[in-house]
Design a protein around this motif. Structure first.
Motif, short mmCIF file in Angstrom:
data_model
loop_
_atom_site.label_atom_id
_atom_site.label_comp_id
_atom_site.label_asym_id
_atom_site.label_seq_id
_atom_site.Cartn_x
_atom_site.Cartn_y
_atom_site.Cartn_z
N SER A 29 0.82 -1.22 0.00
CA SER A 29 0.00 0.00 0.00
C SER A 29 0.85 1.27 0.00
O SER A 29 0.30 2.36 -0.05
CB SER A 29 -0.95 0.01 1.20
N GLY A 30 2.16 1.11 0.07
CA GLY A 30 3.05 2.27 0.01
C GLY A 30 3.10 3.07 1.30
O GLY A 30 3.39 4.26 1.29
N ALA A 31 2.85 2.43 2.42
CA ALA A 31 2.88 3.12 3.71
C ALA A 31 4.29 3.59 4.03
O ALA A 31 5.27 2.91 3.74
CB ALA A 31 2.38 2.20 4.82
N SER A 32 4.37 4.77 4.61
CA SER A 32 5.65 5.31 5.06
C SER A 32 5.88 4.79 6.47
O SER A 32 5.33 5.30 7.43
CB SER A 32 5.60 6.84 5.05
N MET A 33 6.69 3.73 6.57
CA MET A 33 6.88 3.07 7.86
C MET A 33 8.05 3.69 8.61
O MET A 33 9.12 3.90 8.04
CB MET A 33 7.11 1.57 7.65
N ASP A 34 7.83 3.97 9.88
CA ASP A 34 8.86 4.54 10.74
C ASP A 34 9.55 3.42 11.51
O ASP A 34 8.91 2.72 12.30
CB ASP A 34 8.25 5.53 11.74
N GLY A 35 10.85 3.25 11.28
CA GLY A 35 11.60 2.25 12.04
C GLY A 35 11.10 0.85 11.76
O GLY A 35 10.75 0.50 10.64
N LEU A 36 11.05 0.04 12.81
CA LEU A 36 10.64 -1.36 12.67
C LEU A 36 9.17 -1.58 13.01
O LEU A 36 8.72 -2.72 13.10
CB LEU A 36 11.51 -2.24 13.58
N SER A 37 8.42 -0.51 13.23
CA SER A 37 7.04 -0.68 13.68
C SER A 37 6.11 -1.20 12.60
O SER A 37 5.10 -1.83 12.89
CB SER A 37 6.50 0.65 14.21
N GLY A 38 6.42 -0.95 11.33
CA GLY A 38 5.55 -1.39 10.25
C GLY A 38 4.35 -0.50 10.03
O GLY A 38 3.47 -0.83 9.25
#
Length: 142
Positions: free
Chosen positions: A121-130
């Motif tokens: 979905s192209g989510a902008s993931m921060d770090g390892l949180s997903g």
């Protein structure tokens, strides 16, 4: 040898059924979190971050223990190993241990699926949180 009767119970039955129930609880928490992430892109709103982290860590321990056990015992599951080492255990205890092992595996598989959905979905993931933490905070603060 398996004992089918609930009349016969030992401390080991209480211990392993309790540990299995805790493991299933961790797995349910992770599956709920993953379902929420797949559906909304964010974790469950009424599930504290602390509790969510504990559930993920519990599943990592459960699934890691199950995998390590299968490697060391050449393919035996937690149920068979537990019964060999501490048995004979009640059939209900063995069922709970088996269910906890499968639930932990399902939770790990669900984590991979949730991560794949987020990437797709192209989510902008921060770090390892997903998850996109900024988006989730904005949604929560509405």
């Amino acid at each position: 040898q398996r004992i089918p009767s609930a009349v016969y119970s030992r401390r080991e039955d209480n211990l392993f059924s309790g540990l299995a129930e805790i493991g299933m609880g961790f797995s349910i928490g992770v599956l709920w979190s993953e379902y929420s992430i797949i559906m909304t892109g964010c974790g469950p709103p009424n599930f504290s971050d602390f509790l969510e982290r504990i559930c993920y860590q519990g599943v990592i321990v459960l699934a890691g223990l199950a995998l390590f056990n299968r490697i060391v015992t050449l393919g035996k599951g937690l149920e068979e190993t537990t019964n060999e080492l501490f048995g004979p255990l009640l059939e209900s205890t063995l069922w709970q241990v088996r269910a906890a092992e499968y639930a932990g595996s399902l939770a790990v598989l669900g984590s991979v699926v949730a991560l794949a959905v987020q990437i797709q979905s192209g989510a902008s993931m921060d770090g390892l949180s997903g998850i996109d933490i900024s988006l989730c905070r904005a949604i929560r603060d509405l």
